[in-house]
Design a protein around this motif. Structure first.
Motif, PDB file in Angstrom:
ATOM      1  N   GLU A  86      22.547 -29.442 -22.250  1.00  0.00           N
ATOM      2  CA  GLU A  86      21.435 -28.640 -21.747  1.00  0.00           C
ATOM      3  C   GLU A  86      20.216 -28.777 -22.661  1.00  0.00           C
ATOM      4  O   GLU A  86      19.085 -28.978 -22.199  1.00  0.00           O
ATOM      5  N   LYS A  87      20.424 -28.696 -23.957  1.00  0.00           N
ATOM      6  CA  LYS A  87      19.319 -28.791 -24.921  1.00  0.00           C
ATOM      7  C   LYS A  87      18.748 -30.198 -24.977  1.00  0.00           C
ATOM      8  O   LYS A  87      17.538 -30.384 -25.137  1.00  0.00           O
ATOM      9  N   GLU A  88      19.601 -31.209 -24.841  1.00  0.00           N
ATOM     10  CA  GLU A  88      19.156 -32.597 -24.957  1.00  0.00           C
ATOM     11  C   GLU A  88      18.367 -33.063 -23.735  1.00  0.00           C
ATOM     12  O   GLU A  88      17.391 -33.813 -23.865  1.00  0.00           O
ATOM     13  N   VAL A  89      18.773 -32.609 -22.556  1.00  0.00           N
ATOM     14  CA  VAL A  89      18.200 -33.146 -21.320  1.00  0.00           C
ATOM     15  C   VAL A  89      16.916 -32.434 -20.905  1.00  0.00           C
ATOM     16  O   VAL A  89      15.909 -33.079 -20.569  1.00  0.00           O
ATOM     17  N   ILE A  90      16.939 -31.118 -20.923  1.00  0.00           N
ATOM     18  CA  ILE A  90      15.801 -30.356 -20.399  1.00  0.00           C
ATOM     19  C   ILE A  90      14.577 -30.534 -21.295  1.00  0.00           C
ATOM     20  O   ILE A  90      14.625 -30.296 -22.497  1.00  0.00           O
ATOM     21  N   GLY A  91      13.479 -30.985 -20.682  1.00  0.00           N
ATOM     22  CA  GLY A  91      12.237 -31.159 -21.413  1.00  0.00           C
ATOM     23  C   GLY A  91      12.201 -32.380 -22.301  1.00  0.00           C
ATOM     24  O   GLY A  91      11.351 -32.467 -23.200  1.00  0.00           O
ATOM     25  N   SER A  92      13.085 -33.341 -22.076  1.00  0.00           N
ATOM     26  CA  SER A  92      13.145 -34.529 -22.930  1.00  0.00           C
ATOM     27  C   SER A  92      11.871 -35.361 -22.800  1.00  0.00           C
ATOM     28  O   SER A  92      11.134 -35.272 -21.806  1.00  0.00           O
ATOM     29  N   LYS A  93      11.632 -36.189 -23.789  1.00  0.00           N
ATOM     30  CA  LYS A  93      10.477 -37.079 -23.787  1.00  0.00           C
ATOM     31  C   LYS A  93      10.525 -38.009 -22.585  1.00  0.00           C
ATOM     32  O   LYS A  93       9.502 -38.258 -21.930  1.00  0.00           O
ATOM     33  N   ALA A  94      11.713 -38.525 -22.278  1.00  0.00           N
ATOM     34  CA  ALA A  94      11.864 -39.433 -21.135  1.00  0.00           C
ATOM     35  C   ALA A  94      11.493 -38.749 -19.823  1.00  0.00           C
ATOM     36  O   ALA A  94      10.872 -39.354 -18.942  1.00  0.00           O
ATOM     37  N   ASN A  95      11.854 -37.488 -19.687  1.00  0.00           N
ATOM     38  CA  ASN A  95      11.524 -36.748 -18.475  1.00  0.00           C
ATOM     39  C   ASN A  95      10.021 -36.533 -18.350  1.00  0.00           C
ATOM     40  O   ASN A  95       9.447 -36.634 -17.260  1.00  0.00           O
ATOM     41  N   HIS A  96       9.365 -36.236 -19.477  1.00  0.00           N
ATOM     42  CA  HIS A  96       7.909 -36.073 -19.453  1.00  0.00           C
ATOM     43  C   HIS A  96       7.225 -37.388 -19.087  1.00  0.00           C
ATOM     44  O   HIS A  96       6.242 -37.397 -18.332  1.00  0.00           O
ATOM     45  N   GLU A  97       7.734 -38.482 -19.592  1.00  0.00           N
ATOM     46  CA  GLU A  97       7.157 -39.790 -19.258  1.00  0.00           C
ATOM     47  C   GLU A  97       7.322 -40.093 -17.770  1.00  0.00           C
ATOM     48  O   GLU A  97       6.416 -40.646 -17.135  1.00  0.00           O
ATOM     49  N   ALA A  98       8.457 -39.721 -17.220  1.00  0.00           N
ATOM     50  CA  ALA A  98       8.722 -39.984 -15.797  1.00  0.00           C
ATOM     51  C   ALA A  98       7.802 -39.159 -14.897  1.00  0.00           C
ATOM     52  O   ALA A  98       7.274 -39.676 -13.901  1.00  0.00           O
ATOM     53  N   VAL A  99       7.607 -37.881 -15.211  1.00  0.00           N
ATOM     54  CA  VAL A  99       6.756 -37.057 -14.350  1.00  0.00           C
ATOM     55  C   VAL A  99       5.282 -37.430 -14.517  1.00  0.00           C
ATOM     56  O   VAL A  99       4.490 -37.283 -13.575  1.00  0.00           O
ATOM     57  N   LEU A 100       4.893 -37.923 -15.699  1.00  0.00           N
ATOM     58  CA  LEU A 100       3.523 -38.416 -15.875  1.00  0.00           C
ATOM     59  C   LEU A 100       3.292 -39.646 -15.006  1.00  0.00           C
ATOM     60  O   LEU A 100       2.258 -39.775 -14.344  1.00  0.00           O
ATOM     61  N   ASP A 101       4.255 -40.552 -14.994  1.00  0.00           N
ATOM     62  CA  ASP A 101       4.163 -41.739 -14.152  1.00  0.00           C
ATOM     63  C   ASP A 101       4.039 -41.340 -12.683  1.00  0.00           C
ATOM     64  O   ASP A 101       3.211 -41.886 -11.945  1.00  0.00           O
ATOM     65  N   MET A 102       4.851 -40.382 -12.263  1.00  0.00           N
ATOM     66  CA  MET A 102       4.801 -39.922 -10.884  1.00  0.00           C
ATOM     67  C   MET A 102       3.452 -39.282 -10.567  1.00  0.00           C
ATOM     68  O   MET A 102       2.886 -39.492  -9.483  1.00  0.00           O
ATOM     69  N   ALA A 103       2.914 -38.514 -11.506  1.00  0.00           N
ATOM     70  CA  ALA A 103       1.644 -37.830 -11.280  1.00  0.00           C
ATOM     71  C   ALA A 103       0.499 -38.817 -11.102  1.00  0.00           C
ATOM     72  O   ALA A 103      -0.349 -38.662 -10.211  1.00  0.00           O
ATOM     73  N   LYS A 104       0.455 -39.853 -11.920  1.00  0.00           N
ATOM     74  CA  LYS A 104      -0.609 -40.853 -11.794  1.00  0.00           C
ATOM     75  C   LYS A 104      -0.535 -41.561 -10.440  1.00  0.00           C
ATOM     76  O   LYS A 104      -1.561 -41.829  -9.808  1.00  0.00           O
TER      77      LYS A 104
END
Length: 758
Positions: A376-394
């Motif tokens: 739970e601590k490792e996955v939620i809010g991870s750097k990889a997840n932020h990179e993925a949603v930034l890519d989707m947003a652009k």
């Protein structure tokens, strides 16, 4: 080389057959386990599996005493609950799961549901914005990120994706879907189901069961009014509403949620034709159906069921397998079965379906497989997840207009003025339907622009957008009188080289129960825009919204307009990177933008009507006397910082026999200065058929990336699947006749070839 390809093909075939055999064996084993378990279950325990409760107390705290909460708590211990929703976090889910597994007679685990709409804690753009990307791989990845965070928090089932096709921008829930087109909607539905469920094996504890909603016709509620009736004919039902659901079922979808609306006077949760005959029998759906929140109970005020008992009978016989927070099945089905008023076969079928999904999720093998605090601590809010949603947003941003070469912004030497309450907001960009995320965690546009230090950046809020900060549970109150800040903004505008104005609607103006009759810029925003324009017309308008807006004045006068929706956690970074040209916008509208609300419903795949057309193809007298009939921005529209040319559109044969496939191709060339992506869109019109067909329908598309001066030939196969349609009996038919095949960069600007199916 040829031998190698044959060997690879043969090997892949062997693997496919092997996997299919393994899955068939697993399914058989699951059915045997279900048989054994159901033989042990009492009537009460069976009906209990059909009951879902909303979270009702701090599970890790003391048990509730008194009232409804205590009754729910006791029912879990009695085995009268099959599922919980909105319980989240490993500690909370583990506590309630332990009650079900360790304190009940049979220890049947709960399935834990939650509305994971466009992310859990780390948010992607709202679904309508994601649809604007037309990037299926990115959309699948977005759903995968959402699933991983939800699963890491103990959730194993999402009430999504929403697959409602809608043509009505007044309806607040258009933000939750994929827009107006059934083909694009079907492709996106499949991508999202794959993102949530993976390969349907659920071997990974980071994949969760998906639920297609709302079945069916909810996007066609009368007047775009939430919880209303839907008035649609069979042609619309089969060709517009149902295709995304059918595509999702074919992909392995595990659950379906009924809708709140009625069709032909029948509430969806009691619609035997939709749930039993179509979904379960004709389509072969093997998962289970859940009602939407209390929708079984709501059949009483609809005037369909006279009381709770009759509602229970209608729903279970129609094929609604689980009652979401309605309190109808447990109090009444048990008694009705004992009295012989409900055949046990309906309950047995529902329970078998529910248990099947629980087995598939691995909950019987390990009820706590989704409950790992370290994960739970490792996955939620991870750097990889932020990179993925930034890519989707652009990829979700759509460039609607770009004159005077205002965009992309220069990297240095410019005085940039940023205006608008939404420009500094860290809350509204998160979007609606984000109940697990934390408020004020979005990157604002102001923060995103501050990352670029070569220019002088000045921020002035101007008149406030709302009179108070809204919440998910309150109505948004827009400021219509207080012009404080306007003069300061006007003074600052005098010396700016470029003005960026972030305007639109607060995200809580969209979503469930957020219908609007006015889709203009709300409050003082248009006046604000006009006042600044008088002083300095070098304006880039950045729109934040969850539905198509009517922006006629802006479209006519403002030189640059960027549709930036509600883009989620990384919103400001995505907007800044697009404005500065570090990402070339490639989005295309998934929903038509009307000139005004009076045009609604407006959509590209309309009918020609029976009246003749003039030389400009305008239908005689089928027009508005006070406004243009055409949309402000059509479906599929979106610009780029570069330009594209379509040429050499051709077909390999113009006449072909039934069962014979043909090929069309077009050459796409990047004629501008920037590398960029273009969505090449293929439309078809069946000119004469046994029922009237739309003037055009999207049948294929391809996202193509080209460097300056680079060309590519894009080919599309045309088969009976592209030429056929559903008749009024729901049968897919392919009829001989004349067809127009069209290709282009949006639904209006198209090249046309004629073809004939013999």
């Amino acid at each position: 080389m040829r031998i190698t390809k044959i060997l690879i093909t043969t090997l892949m075939s062997i693997i496919t057959v092997s996997n299919a055999n393994a899955q068939q064996k697993l399914n058989s084993e699951i059915e045997k386990k279900i048989d054994v378990l159901m033989a042990k279950m009492t009537i009460e325990e069976k009906v209990g599996q059909m009951n879902q409760y909303n979270g009702f107390w701090d599970v890790t705290g003391p048990a509730p005493v008194g009232g409804t909460a205590e009754q729910k708590y006791e029912n879990i211990k009695k085995g009268l609950v099959g599922s919980m929703l909105t319980v989240r976090g490993v500690k909370e889910v583990k506590a309630v799961q332990k009650i079900a597994v360790e304190q009940t007679r049979l220890g049947i685990p709960l399935i834990i549901g939650f509305d994971v709409i466009h992310g859990y804690k780390t948010l992607s753009p709202i679904p309508l914005a994601e649809a604007a990307s037309w990037d299926l791989a990115a959309i699948e990845k977005s759903a995968e990120v959402a699933a991983s965070e939800a699963a890491a928090s103990g959730i194993n089932w999402t009430f999504g994706p929403m697959m409602d096709i809608s043509r009505d921008a007044r309806w607040g829930r258009v933000m939750e879907g994929a827009g107006e087109d059934p083909y694009l909607g079907s492709k996106i539905a499949v991508a999202r189901v794959k993102g949530f469920q993976g390969d349907n094996s659920f071997k990974s504890p980071l994949r969760i069961a998906a639920s297609a909603k709302h079945f069916a016709g909810y996007g066609f509620v009368v007047a775009g009014l939430e919880y209303n009736a839907s008035e649609i004919g069979s042609n619309t039902l089969y060709n517009q509403v149902l295709p995304p659901f059918k595509a999702a079922v074919d992909t392995g979808l595990r659950t379906v949620m009924t809708s709140f609306n009625t069709i032909n006077g029948i509430p969806a949760s009691a619609d035997k034709y939709l749930l039993k005959e179509t979904l379960k029998n004709k389509w072969g759906f093997s998962g289970f159906v859940i009602s939407d929140w209390a929708s079984i109970r709501e059949m009483i005020p609809w005037g369909y069921s006279k009381d709770e008992k009759s509602a229970a009978i209608s729903a279970v016989e129609a094929g609604t397998d689980m009652d979401m927070e309605g309190g109808i099945y447990v109090p009444h089905l048990i008694e009705l079965m004992k009295q012989g008023k409900v055949d046990q076969k309906y309950v047995d079928d529902a329970v078998r379906r529910i248990l099947r999904v629980k087995y598939e999720l691995g909950l019987f093998d390990n009820p706590y497989r989704f409950l790992d605090e370290k994960r739970e601590k490792e996955v939620i809010g991870s750097k990889a997840n932020h990179e993925a949603v930034l890519d989707m947003a652009k990829k979700s941003i759509v460039l609607l207009k770009n004159e005077k070469q205002l965009l992309p912004l220069k990297k240095s030497g410019q005085k940039i003025l940023l205006l608008g309450t939404l420009a500094s907001s860290k809350n509204s960009p998160l979007g609606s339907w984000r109940i697990a995320s934390d408020n004020n965690t979005a990157v604002s546009v102001l923060e995103g622009l501050k990352n670029y230090t070569g220019n002088t950046l000045n921020f002035v809020e101007g008149p406030k957008l709302t009179t108070e900060e809204p919440t998910f549970l309150t109505e948004v109150k827009y400021n219509t009188t207080d012009k404080s800040g306007l003069e300061e903004a006007k003074q600052a505008a005098k010396s700016a080289d470029v003005i960026i104005m972030v305007l639109g609607e607060h995200s809580f103006s969209t979503g469930e129960a957020r219908s609007r009759t006015d889709i203009n810029l709300p409050g003082l925003q248009e006046e604000f825009l006009k006042e600044i324009y008088k002083i300095n017309p070098n304006i880039v308008l950045v729109l934040n919204n969850g539905r198509p807006l009517s922006i006629n004045w802006a479209s006519e006068n403002i030189p640059a307009i960027v549709e930036a929706w509600h883009l989620g956690t990384e919103s400001g970074n995505a907007v800044a990177q697009v404005l500065y040209g570090d990402y070339n916008p490639s989005g295309k509208l998934p929903m038509t933008f009307p000139r005004n609300v009076g045009q609604i419903p407006i959509y590209y795949n309309n009918y020609s009507t029976g009246r003749y057309t003039d030389k400009d193809n305008n239908v005689f007298w089928s027009h508005y006397s006070d406004a243009e009939k055409t949309p402000l921005y059509p479906f599929g529209f979106g610009l780029s910082y570069t330009t594209f040319d379509y040429s050499d559109f051709k077909i390999n044969k113009k006449s072909f026999a039934k069962g014979e496939n043909i090929q069309v191709s077009v050459t796409l060339k990047n004629t501008g200065k920037y590398e960029g992506k273009e969505v090449v869109q293929l439309y078809i019109q069946d000119e004469f058929a046994s029922v009237a067909r739309p003037v055009k329908e999207l049948k294929a598309f391809e996202l193509v990336n080209l460097k300056p001066d680079e060309s590519k030939t894009v080919s599309f196969p045309i088969t009976e699947k592209e030429l056929g349609f559903y008749n009024n009996q729901g049968d897919f038919v392919v009829e001989p006749g004349s067809f127009k095949i069209m290709v282009g960069g949006n639904s209006q600007d198209l090249k046309i070839i004629e073809a004939e199916l013999l």
